[in-house]
Motif scaffolding. Structure first.
Motif, PDB file in Angstrom:
ATOM      1  N   ARG A  84       0.813  -1.211   0.000  1.00  0.00           N
ATOM      2  CA  ARG A  84       0.000   0.000   0.000  1.00  0.00           C
ATOM      3  C   ARG A  84       0.854   1.271   0.000  1.00  0.00           C
ATOM      4  O   ARG A  84       0.470   2.295   0.543  1.00  0.00           O
ATOM      5  N   GLY A  85       2.049   1.148  -0.583  1.00  0.00           N
ATOM      6  CA  GLY A  85       2.847   2.343  -0.789  1.00  0.00           C
ATOM      7  C   GLY A  85       3.809   2.694   0.318  1.00  0.00           C
ATOM      8  O   GLY A  85       4.360   3.795   0.331  1.00  0.00           O
ATOM      9  N   PHE A  86       4.046   1.769   1.253  1.00  0.00           N
ATOM     10  CA  PHE A  86       5.024   2.058   2.302  1.00  0.00           C
ATOM     11  C   PHE A  86       5.618   0.751   2.824  1.00  0.00           C
ATOM     12  O   PHE A  86       5.099  -0.344   2.584  1.00  0.00           O
ATOM     13  N   GLY A  87       6.731   0.875   3.535  1.00  0.00           N
ATOM     14  CA  GLY A  87       7.359  -0.248   4.219  1.00  0.00           C
ATOM     15  C   GLY A  87       7.652   0.142   5.651  1.00  0.00           C
ATOM     16  O   GLY A  87       7.518   1.316   6.039  1.00  0.00           O
ATOM     17  N   HIS A  88       8.066  -0.825   6.454  1.00  0.00           N
ATOM     18  CA  HIS A  88       8.313  -0.595   7.880  1.00  0.00           C
ATOM     19  C   HIS A  88       9.687  -1.128   8.245  1.00  0.00           C
ATOM     20  O   HIS A  88       9.986  -2.312   8.027  1.00  0.00           O
ATOM     21  N   MET A  89      10.557  -0.261   8.796  1.00  0.00           N
ATOM     22  CA  MET A  89      11.885  -0.681   9.235  1.00  0.00           C
ATOM     23  C   MET A  89      11.779  -1.322  10.614  1.00  0.00           C
ATOM     24  O   MET A  89      11.097  -0.798  11.500  1.00  0.00           O
ATOM     25  N   THR A  90      12.472  -2.433  10.798  1.00  0.00           N
ATOM     26  CA  THR A  90      12.366  -3.204  12.034  1.00  0.00           C
ATOM     27  C   THR A  90      13.596  -3.031  12.916  1.00  0.00           C
ATOM     28  O   THR A  90      14.616  -2.465  12.502  1.00  0.00           O
ATOM     29  N   THR A  91      13.512  -3.561  14.132  1.00  0.00           N
ATOM     30  CA  THR A  91      14.619  -3.477  15.071  1.00  0.00           C
ATOM     31  C   THR A  91      15.740  -4.466  14.748  1.00  0.00           C
ATOM     32  O   THR A  91      16.767  -4.465  15.425  1.00  0.00           O
ATOM     33  N   ARG A  92      15.566  -5.304  13.731  1.00  0.00           N
ATOM     34  CA  ARG A  92      16.659  -6.144  13.252  1.00  0.00           C
ATOM     35  C   ARG A  92      17.190  -5.626  11.920  1.00  0.00           C
ATOM     36  O   ARG A  92      17.770  -6.377  11.135  1.00  0.00           O
ATOM     37  N   GLN A  93      16.935  -4.351  11.651  1.00  0.00           N
ATOM     38  CA  GLN A  93      17.484  -3.648  10.490  1.00  0.00           C
ATOM     39  C   GLN A  93      16.910  -4.163   9.175  1.00  0.00           C
ATOM     40  O   GLN A  93      17.477  -3.928   8.110  1.00  0.00           O
ATOM     41  N   ASN A  94      15.778  -4.868   9.222  1.00  0.00           N
ATOM     42  CA  ASN A  94      15.105  -5.367   8.029  1.00  0.00           C
ATOM     43  C   ASN A  94      13.961  -4.432   7.641  1.00  0.00           C
ATOM     44  O   ASN A  94      13.676  -3.457   8.331  1.00  0.00           O
ATOM     45  N   MET A  95      13.268  -4.771   6.529  1.00  0.00           N
ATOM     46  CA  MET A  95      12.068  -4.050   6.140  1.00  0.00           C
ATOM     47  C   MET A  95      10.902  -5.027   6.041  1.00  0.00           C
ATOM     48  O   MET A  95      11.051  -6.134   5.514  1.00  0.00           O
ATOM     49  N   GLN A  96       9.739  -4.601   6.526  1.00  0.00           N
ATOM     50  CA  GLN A  96       8.536  -5.414   6.474  1.00  0.00           C
ATOM     51  C   GLN A  96       7.477  -4.744   5.602  1.00  0.00           C
ATOM     52  O   GLN A  96       7.344  -3.519   5.595  1.00  0.00           O
ATOM     53  N   PHE A  97       6.723  -5.598   4.897  1.00  0.00           N
ATOM     54  CA  PHE A  97       5.544  -5.169   4.157  1.00  0.00           C
ATOM     55  C   PHE A  97       4.336  -5.888   4.752  1.00  0.00           C
ATOM     56  O   PHE A  97       4.359  -7.107   4.929  1.00  0.00           O
ATOM     57  N   ASN A  98       3.275  -5.140   5.024  1.00  0.00           N
ATOM     58  CA  ASN A  98       2.165  -5.682   5.816  1.00  0.00           C
ATOM     59  C   ASN A  98       0.901  -5.996   5.038  1.00  0.00           C
ATOM     60  O   ASN A  98      -0.063  -6.489   5.625  1.00  0.00           O
ATOM     61  N   TRP A  99       0.866  -5.737   3.726  1.00  0.00           N
ATOM     62  CA  TRP A  99      -0.395  -5.873   3.012  1.00  0.00           C
ATOM     63  C   TRP A  99      -0.265  -6.639   1.701  1.00  0.00           C
ATOM     64  O   TRP A  99      -1.121  -6.496   0.816  1.00  0.00           O
ATOM     65  N   ILE A 100       0.753  -7.451   1.523  1.00  0.00           N
ATOM     66  CA  ILE A 100       0.913  -8.169   0.249  1.00  0.00           C
ATOM     67  C   ILE A 100       0.072  -9.451   0.291  1.00  0.00           C
ATOM     68  O   ILE A 100       0.260 -10.294   1.177  1.00  0.00           O
ATOM     69  N   PRO A 101      -0.852  -9.655  -0.657  1.00  0.00           N
ATOM     70  CA  PRO A 101      -1.606 -10.909  -0.699  1.00  0.00           C
ATOM     71  C   PRO A 101      -0.658 -12.101  -0.849  1.00  0.00           C
ATOM     72  O   PRO A 101       0.360 -12.011  -1.550  1.00  0.00           O
ATOM     73  N   LEU A 102      -0.992 -13.189  -0.214  1.00  0.00           N
ATOM     74  CA  LEU A 102      -0.096 -14.351  -0.185  1.00  0.00           C
ATOM     75  C   LEU A 102       0.270 -14.821  -1.581  1.00  0.00           C
ATOM     76  O   LEU A 102       1.432 -15.151  -1.855  1.00  0.00           O
ATOM     77  N   GLU A 103      -0.702 -14.818  -2.486  1.00  0.00           N
ATOM     78  CA  GLU A 103      -0.423 -15.334  -3.829  1.00  0.00           C
ATOM     79  C   GLU A 103       0.526 -14.442  -4.607  1.00  0.00           C
ATOM     80  O   GLU A 103       1.119 -14.885  -5.616  1.00  0.00           O
ATOM     81  N   ARG A 104       0.732 -13.206  -4.168  1.00  0.00           N
ATOM     82  CA  ARG A 104       1.617 -12.286  -4.876  1.00  0.00           C
ATOM     83  C   ARG A 104       3.010 -12.195  -4.239  1.00  0.00           C
ATOM     84  O   ARG A 104       3.912 -11.568  -4.820  1.00  0.00           O
ATOM     85  N   ILE A 105       3.195 -12.797  -3.077  1.00  0.00           N
ATOM     86  CA  ILE A 105       4.492 -12.716  -2.414  1.00  0.00           C
ATOM     87  C   ILE A 105       5.618 -13.319  -3.261  1.00  0.00           C
ATOM     88  O   ILE A 105       6.703 -12.726  -3.362  1.00  0.00           O
ATOM     89  N   PRO A 106       5.428 -14.489  -3.919  1.00  0.00           N
ATOM     90  CA  PRO A 106       6.520 -14.983  -4.776  1.00  0.00           C
ATOM     91  C   PRO A 106       6.907 -14.007  -5.877  1.00  0.00           C
ATOM     92  O   PRO A 106       8.089 -13.891  -6.226  1.00  0.00           O
ATOM     93  N   ASP A 107       5.938 -13.263  -6.425  1.00  0.00           N
ATOM     94  CA  ASP A 107       6.266 -12.272  -7.457  1.00  0.00           C
ATOM     95  C   ASP A 107       7.098 -11.134  -6.872  1.00  0.00           C
ATOM     96  O   ASP A 107       8.056 -10.660  -7.504  1.00  0.00           O
ATOM     97  N   ALA A 108       6.719 -10.680  -5.669  1.00  0.00           N
ATOM     98  CA  ALA A 108       7.497  -9.624  -5.012  1.00  0.00           C
ATOM     99  C   ALA A 108       8.913 -10.097  -4.722  1.00  0.00           C
ATOM    100  O   ALA A 108       9.891  -9.361  -4.932  1.00  0.00           O
ATOM    101  N   LEU A 109       9.044 -11.334  -4.256  1.00  0.00           N
ATOM    102  CA  LEU A 109      10.373 -11.881  -3.968  1.00  0.00           C
ATOM    103  C   LEU A 109      11.200 -12.034  -5.247  1.00  0.00           C
ATOM    104  O   LEU A 109      12.421 -11.842  -5.228  1.00  0.00           O
ATOM    105  N   GLU A 110      10.548 -12.363  -6.343  1.00  0.00           N
ATOM    106  CA  GLU A 110      11.281 -12.484  -7.608  1.00  0.00           C
ATOM    107  C   GLU A 110      11.852 -11.128  -8.025  1.00  0.00           C
ATOM    108  O   GLU A 110      12.995 -11.043  -8.482  1.00  0.00           O
TER     109      GLU A 110
END
Length: 548
Positions: free
Chosen positions: A80-106
């Motif tokens: 939805r147009g934003f990401g979230h930085m975590t306390t382990r220096q990673n980034m999280q996305f909170n709204w990606i539909p499960l079926e689209r996650i492999p495409d995002a990872l690709e």
């Protein structure tokens, strides 16, 4: 930073194809949910309250402008147009539909990014000092060692199914900016008398339901023997760590059950017995990786100087959000992601692209993430600071609150997380609304406030000057307060102030704590020093006094 080669890219491609197939079979009903759970976790996918959450690895908090743009595209295209930085220096996305996650990872894999081992009972992302390689108090840049540990731990067959998640942090400086003493394994890199790299090792730290500060298990482990010694620690944990109760499965529970002396004896025995079978880090190994982290500082003279007269707001930002660089003529710039307009740690896709453009111009594309949910441009010419400040202002990223109470660590809480008992973001909003005078925040100094929505302590509330923990009491949100925690050198766990306070009263309670501190502190005394001198009682009396 480390450059992926053909072997790395092939490995990512194989893992992506595997996870895509697993996800398609799960969605088709061919893989049961309990079997798919472990598969998705090892690919950084959680099932949250509203949608799946994808956690993308940013190894030791270092990434490039190109990778930042890839994250921005994922934010726009799949989230939805934003990401979230975590306390382990990673980034999280909170709204990606499960079926689209492999495409995002690709898409991310095309830029050397992935979500491997960002969750699950394995060795998680290794974290380090976000100012690494740029500050004068550093013995040695720890990131090449982090990279060697990342390569060693990724898909390690023996440690892929540990009793519980496992976190390692490394610091190479006099100041501990990586919170090494509250990790499963903490490492301090220093040099011996001959100038060789050696490591002091802490073990058994961690937060969560049973917070513990780690204990020193060994000092002066030679750099060549680092992986061998880590394997010995992990083998003992893997063998004896509890698997019958996930709340008692972390290494901190084992260390405290055995005592550090008994645990050390077992690790030493394992180390001596198996060291000949474990990889040794040869000089050529570390030098090869170090070469990838060599910094070519941009020419200072190509940047236009700031005007002679600059606004006070710029001077305040420069003082608050920049740090001394080891090279004269440069500053380290910390970019605050604590603007009250967004939840703490959130960054929009437009802001990601803006930061990427600034990094291209000023730092050769180098960007860092921090464990307190901010960003760093590590090698900025001093002459560029004024222009940088102006452009950050256009991005809503020039707020001068680094190292103030407003620079809070805040977990996603009940707004997103299925594990949470209470909201965190609403408490962040409440405190910001109550305490919004920037001059007052600067006068308070570095008072750390950290908020967690449950006992998993993702907000690190245990190691804050003022820790706030959300709890559920018969369906109603209440908040416990702790005082006097610290995550830097000499880490310690905060002590509970007293009974929990109602959700509506949290900001008032924080204000009363601050009022007590400002009334009682002597000179430039820190919050913890004041608390140690006067004790908990004055704070309790003020917080629990009947409101006028």
């Amino acid at each position: 930073m480390y450059q992926y080669d053909d072997t790395d890219r092939a490995l990512l491609k194989q893992r992506l194809d595997q996870f895509r197939d697993q996800t398609e079979r799960f969605l088709a009903g061919d893989i049961p949910a309990d079997e798919y759970q472990q598969l998705r976790l090892r690919n950084g996918v959680y099932l949250q309250r509203h949608a799946p959450m994808l956690r993308v690895a940013i190894p030791y908090g270092t990434f490039t402008s190109e990778q930042m743009r890839a994250l921005a595209r994922v934010a726009d295209e799949y989230d939805r147009g934003f990401g979230h930085m975590t306390t382990r220096q990673n980034m999280q996305f909170n709204w990606i539909p499960l079926e689209r996650i492999p495409d995002a990872l690709e898409e991310l894999a095309e830029h050397g990014m992935h979500a491997i081992q960002t969750s699950g009972s394995c060795i998680r992302n290794i974290t380090t000092d976000p100012l690494a390689g740029a500050v004068a108090d550093e013995t040695e840049d720890p990131r090449p060692w982090c990279e060697l540990m990342r390569q060693w731990s990724t898909f390690h067959p023996e440690f892929n199914w540990l009793p519980r998640k496992f976190k390692i942090a490394l610091s190479g400086a006099e100041a501990d900016r990586a919170a090494i003493e509250v990790h499963d394994i903490g490492l301090r890199l220093r040099h011996d008398a001959a100038g060789e790299s050696i490591f002091d090792v802490w073990v058994g730290g961690g937060l969560g339901r049973t917070p513990h500060v780690g204990k020193v298990i060994r000092e002066g482990v030679p750099g060549a023997e680092l992986l061998r010694y880590l394997e010995a620690v992990l083998r003992v944990y893997n063998r004896h760590g509890r698997r019958d109760n996930k709340y008692k499965a972390r290494i901190k529970i084992l260390v405290n059950a055995l005592t550090i002396d008994v645990f050390r004896e077992q690790v030493d025995a394992e180390y001596e017995q198996t060291r000949q079978f474990v990889q040794r880090i040869e000089p050529a190994d570390i030098e090869r990786v170090r070469a990838m982290f060599a910094t070519a500082l941009p020419r200072e003279d190509v940047v236009a100087a700031a005007p002679v007269e600059v606004p006070r707001t710029f001077e305040v930002w420069r003082k608050q959000n920049t740090r001394a660089h080891r090279t004269p003529g440069y500053r380290v710039v910390l970019i605050s992601l604590k603007n009250p307009k967004l939840p703490a740690g959130d960054i929009t896709a437009a802001q990601m692209r803006g930061v990427a453009a600034l990094a291209d111009e000023l730092t050769g594309g180098d960007i860092r993430s921090t464990h307190d949910q901010n960003l760093v441009l590590a090698d900025v010419p001093e002459r560029a600071l004024f222009s940088l400040w102006q452009r950050l202002g256009e991005l809503d990223l020039a707020i001068a609150n680094i190292g103030t109470l407003a620079d809070m660590i805040v977990c996603p809480g009940l707004d997103f997380c299925s594990l949470a008992n209470a909201t965190s973001i609403s408490i962040w909003d409440q405190i910001n609304e109550r305490i919004d005078d920037i001059d007052y925040l600067h006068d308070l100094g570095d008072v750390k406030v950290r908020i967690s929505g449950c006992m998993n302590a993702c907000g690190h509330h245990h190691v804050a000057d003022i820790g706030i923990l959300g709890v559920d009491k018969k369906g109603v949100e209440w908040y416990q307060l702790t005082l006097g925690g610290r995550s830097q050198r000499g880490a310690r766990i905060g002590q509970r102030l007293g009974r929990a306070v109602a959700k509506a009263d949290v900001a008032e309670a924080v204000q009363r704590i601050l009022d007590t501190y400002t009334a009682e502190r002597q000179g430039e005394e820190s919050f913890v020093d004041t608390l140690d001198r006067i004790g908990m009682e004055p704070f309790q009396e003020r917080v629990y006094a009947t409101a006028a």
